[in-house]
Each structure stands twice: as structure tokens, then as C-alpha cells.
Design a protein around this motif. Sequence first.
Motif, PDB file in Angstrom:
ATOM      1  N   HIS A  86      31.517 -52.055 -29.659  1.00 44.66           N
ATOM      2  CA  HIS A  86      31.298 -50.612 -29.583  1.00 44.66           C
ATOM      3  C   HIS A  86      32.261 -49.903 -28.637  1.00 44.66           C
ATOM      4  N   ALA A  87      33.224 -50.631 -28.105  1.00 45.85           N
ATOM      5  CA  ALA A  87      34.136 -50.039 -27.118  1.00 45.85           C
ATOM      6  C   ALA A  87      34.936 -48.876 -27.702  1.00 45.85           C
ATOM      7  N   ARG A  88      35.452 -49.059 -28.919  1.00 43.65           N
ATOM      8  CA  ARG A  88      36.273 -48.010 -29.531  1.00 43.65           C
ATOM      9  C   ARG A  88      35.473 -46.732 -29.741  1.00 43.65           C
ATOM     10  N   GLU A  89      34.264 -46.874 -30.275  1.00 45.21           N
ATOM     11  CA  GLU A  89      33.416 -45.699 -30.500  1.00 45.21           C
ATOM     12  C   GLU A  89      33.033 -45.043 -29.179  1.00 45.21           C
ATOM     13  N   ALA A  90      32.787 -45.868 -28.153  1.00 46.75           N
ATOM     14  CA  ALA A  90      32.447 -45.322 -26.837  1.00 46.75           C
ATOM     15  C   ALA A  90      33.588 -44.474 -26.277  1.00 46.75           C
ATOM     16  N   ARG A  91      34.817 -44.937 -26.461  1.00 48.97           N
ATOM     17  CA  ARG A  91      35.981 -44.168 -25.974  1.00 48.97           C
ATOM     18  C   ARG A  91      36.113 -42.851 -26.731  1.00 48.97           C
ATOM     19  N   GLN A  92      35.872 -42.887 -28.026  1.00 50.42           N
ATOM     20  CA  GLN A  92      35.974 -41.674 -28.828  1.00 50.42           C
ATOM     21  C   GLN A  92      34.913 -40.657 -28.404  1.00 50.42           C
ATOM     22  N   ARG A  93      33.693 -41.129 -28.174  1.00 48.63           N
ATOM     23  CA  ARG A  93      32.614 -40.217 -27.768  1.00 48.63           C
ATOM     24  C   ARG A  93      32.854 -39.681 -26.357  1.00 48.63           C
ATOM     25  N   THR A  94      33.366 -40.534 -25.487  1.00 45.87           N
ATOM     26  CA  THR A  94      33.668 -40.091 -24.127  1.00 45.87           C
ATOM     27  C   THR A  94      34.747 -39.015 -24.135  1.00 45.87           C
ATOM     28  N   GLN A  95      35.765 -39.239 -24.962  1.00 43.35           N
ATOM     29  CA  GLN A  95      36.843 -38.255 -25.078  1.00 43.35           C
ATOM     30  C   GLN A  95      36.311 -36.942 -25.644  1.00 43.35           C
ATOM     31  N   ARG A  96      35.443 -37.037 -26.627  1.00 40.77           N
ATOM     32  CA  ARG A  96      34.843 -35.844 -27.217  1.00 40.77           C
ATOM     33  C   ARG A  96      34.005 -35.096 -26.186  1.00 40.77           C
ATOM     34  N   LYS A  97      33.250 -35.837 -25.375  1.00 37.76           N
ATOM     35  CA  LYS A  97      32.423 -35.218 -24.335  1.00 37.76           C
ATOM     36  C   LYS A  97      33.297 -34.459 -23.342  1.00 37.76           C
ATOM     37  N   GLU A  98      34.393 -35.070 -22.929  1.00 38.81           N
ATOM     38  CA  GLU A  98      35.296 -34.427 -21.974  1.00 38.81           C
ATOM     39  C   GLU A  98      35.920 -33.166 -22.563  1.00 38.81           C
ATOM     40  N   GLN A  99      36.275 -33.224 -23.848  1.00 42.12           N
ATOM     41  CA  GLN A  99      36.824 -32.046 -24.521  1.00 42.12           C
ATOM     42  C   GLN A  99      35.796 -30.916 -24.574  1.00 42.12           C
ATOM     43  N   LEU A 100      34.540 -31.268 -24.877  1.00 43.62           N
ATOM     44  CA  LEU A 100      33.477 -30.268 -24.940  1.00 43.62           C
ATOM     45  C   LEU A 100      33.230 -29.636 -23.575  1.00 43.62           C
ATOM     46  N   GLN A 101      33.306 -30.442 -22.526  1.00 40.03           N
ATOM     47  CA  GLN A 101      33.082 -29.912 -21.183  1.00 40.03           C
ATOM     48  C   GLN A 101      34.162 -28.915 -20.790  1.00 40.03           C
ATOM     49  N   VAL A 102      35.402 -29.220 -21.150  1.00 40.78           N
ATOM     50  CA  VAL A 102      36.506 -28.294 -20.872  1.00 40.78           C
ATOM     51  C   VAL A 102      36.321 -27.017 -21.680  1.00 40.78           C
ATOM     52  N   GLU A 103      35.969 -27.169 -22.957  1.00 36.13           N
ATOM     53  CA  GLU A 103      35.764 -26.007 -23.829  1.00 36.13           C
ATOM     54  C   GLU A 103      34.580 -25.173 -23.356  1.00 36.13           C
ATOM     55  N   GLU A 104      33.533 -25.847 -22.896  1.00 38.59           N
ATOM     56  CA  GLU A 104      32.354 -25.136 -22.403  1.00 38.59           C
ATOM     57  C   GLU A 104      32.691 -24.304 -21.175  1.00 38.59           C
ATOM     58  N   ALA A 105      33.422 -24.891 -20.226  1.00 46.76           N
ATOM     59  CA  ALA A 105      33.797 -24.168 -19.011  1.00 46.76           C
ATOM     60  C   ALA A 105      34.620 -22.925 -19.346  1.00 46.76           C
ATOM     61  N   ALA A 106      35.522 -23.051 -20.331  1.00 47.01           N
ATOM     62  CA  ALA A 106      36.383 -21.928 -20.709  1.00 47.01           C
ATOM     63  C   ALA A 106      35.581 -20.809 -21.366  1.00 47.01           C
ATOM     64  N   VAL A 107      34.675 -21.159 -22.263  1.00 48.05           N
ATOM     65  CA  VAL A 107      33.933 -20.128 -22.986  1.00 48.05           C
ATOM     66  C   VAL A 107      32.883 -19.466 -22.078  1.00 48.05           C
ATOM     67  N   VAL A 108      32.353 -20.218 -21.107  1.00 47.79           N
ATOM     68  CA  VAL A 108      31.428 -19.625 -20.138  1.00 47.79           C
ATOM     69  C   VAL A 108      32.168 -18.597 -19.279  1.00 47.79           C
TER      70      VAL A 108
END
Length: 384
Positions: A297-319
Amino acid sequence: MLLCLLCQAAPAMSVNALLRCTIRLKRRHVATHLFLGRALSGADAVNALRPFYFAVHPDFFGQYPRERNVFSNSASILPVLCPSSWLRKNEPEATKKYSASLPRREELSRLKEELCNTFDLADIRWQRSWGVAHRCCQLQSLSRLSQQNPKVLSNLQGHTVVFGDQSGMNASGHVILGTMDVHHQWTKLFEQLSGYRGLQQQTAWLKERISLLLGGTQVVHVERLGPVQPLADHYSTLNTFHKSLLSPRLHLHPRSLQGLNMMLENDRTSPSLHEMGHFIIPTSCDPRKLQLFLQSHAREARQRTQRKEQLQVEEAAVVKLCLQTMSLRSLSKEPSVSSSQMIQCCRRLVEQPSPLLQGLHICVSHFYSVMQDGDLCVPWDWKS
């Protein structure tokens, strides 16, 4: 239909007799509205169910995440029942309450800054969503203790202080001050901080050893994703898990899982991958099965982690955009609101701005409500 949706949560709350009693009372309150034979509008539904909602949310559910999810999912149906006129009707009340709370807000800010500067605290936080007046009282109590015994408070240097349910130190190393405890109990805790620091060092060492054995995976503990865990319990969990990894020979490259995180849970029977990218591992998990799970599950974990980080950056910008565009005093969210939900909410607020929101404190949640200090709660999927 509405009652059925909300009552799904009730069986899960059988852990507390008082809560069961409260739920029965609120059911009768809502049933009365229906029995009277008139249409139950969105505003009526919210007003009728608000006491029910606050009886079990958000503070009590912090101890029962599964039950919280059941109730939140049911309660999230309420936004579709609330008419757009709700904001026009409740904005004056929010503004009035906010104006009345200004002196308390200023006192809260002054006390927090004074205590942080005087004793070199990293931060002061609250475990529960208490009102401004309640928080002021807690800071005033700590301030009085600092005047009576300033030497003992010097032990807090560099720490984050959290007002919570029970005094101690949590898994994150924060000093928890129980709001029901007296000054003597707080003083005793401050005097014991050197011992807690030793336990912190042992905990950090265990995390390093586990990381070396599991290819660089880091053990983390995120308070907002579950109930508060005392440091001693966290150490015990880590120690038990570390011992289980020592017997068999694991074959993981030292850096093959670098950058990935895992959380340990005592009550789980099988490992899983969280949607946010971290592994959730049972303390008693068989090491060889654990190795296979992590590798597969390492590959999927990296993809989800990357997605989470992208969402956090996007969230901070839109807030930030939302704050500037709508001239809000503040914009926050409840822990149960995901980054993707917050992003959707903020985008729609920017696209359909309302002058009624200007100058208000907005909290994105799963329900409509005017809080005691004038903060305005709106559901993330609000309807125009």
C-alpha cells in the motif's frame, strides 16, 4: 423521515444514561412540532433540533469518534431544509452578540499574550469549543496562580498549554490543565514536568527505533483525529508495538517508506490506509503481515499524502481569498469538515457573496447556528 435520520445516532450513544435521557426529551420536543399539524420549516427544524445537537456535539463526541460520524452524517441533512432567509433573519442576532462579546474578546487576547510572553509559552489552546467568557475565566485563573507562585510556572517554558478535561501531558507533549481542577492540582503538575520530559525522551526514542525497523515510516499522533491520549498511554502503546517488532526478522529497506506516517490503535484488528494517506495499524498486528501491508500500500499512501498536501495548500489559499473578498473577521472550520468540503464551501461563498456576512466570524460546520459570542455557523454545503 427527519426523525428517522437523526435517531440513527441514538443507539450508538447508549454509553451514557444521561445522554439517553436528553435524546428522549429532544425527540419529544421535535415530535410535538410534527403533531401540531403545521409544516416544519427549515428554521423550525434547526431551532427544534439545536438543543439535541448541542447535547452531544461537538464536545462529548470527541471521546466517541464512531458515534460522532454517525450523528454528523445524519445531521448533515439539515442544511437542505434551511431556507436562504435564515441568514437575513439571524444576522442581526449574530452582530448583537458579537458586539456584546468585544470586551471579553479583548481581555482574552490580552491575557493570552501576557501569559505567553511572561512564561515563554509556545501557545495556549482549548480542547473544547468553550465560549469567550469561559476561556477568559480559565486564563484569569492561571494568571492568579502565576501571581501567587510565579516560580512554579517557569517550568512551563517552551510548552503549549491546553485547557481540557483532565490535567496531565498528552501524546503531543502539551501540558493539559483540567478546567475542573484547583490551583493545587495545577501546581503539582507543573512540579512534575521534569518527569514528564523524561517520558517524552523515551517516547521519542521508541518512535525512532520503530521508524528504523519499518523502512522510515514515522509514528504520529494527531489529536484532532481522535480522543486525547495521555503521554503515559502513548508510551505504553509504543513500547508494546516496538517489542512485537523485535522477534521476527523484517526485510524492509531503511528508506523504502520514508515520508509516510502511521497511527497506532489498540482496538483495531487489521491494518488500513486512511483517506488522508497515513496507515492505521493495530498495536497487536503480526509483523510479517504488517510488512506485506505496508509494502503493498506504499504507492497509494504516497498518492493520498500528496493529494492531502495539495488540498491543504488549496484550502489555505481559498480561505485567504474568502476573507479578503467578503471582509470577514475570521473564517474557521470544525475538525469534522474536510479540506475538500471547506474548499467547496469557500468557493461558493466567493461566487455568491453576501453583504450580510461582512464583519462576522464564520465557522464552517454541518449545521446553522448563532453561537453565544456571535460566531455564525454555516454548513459547508449551504444552499442559496
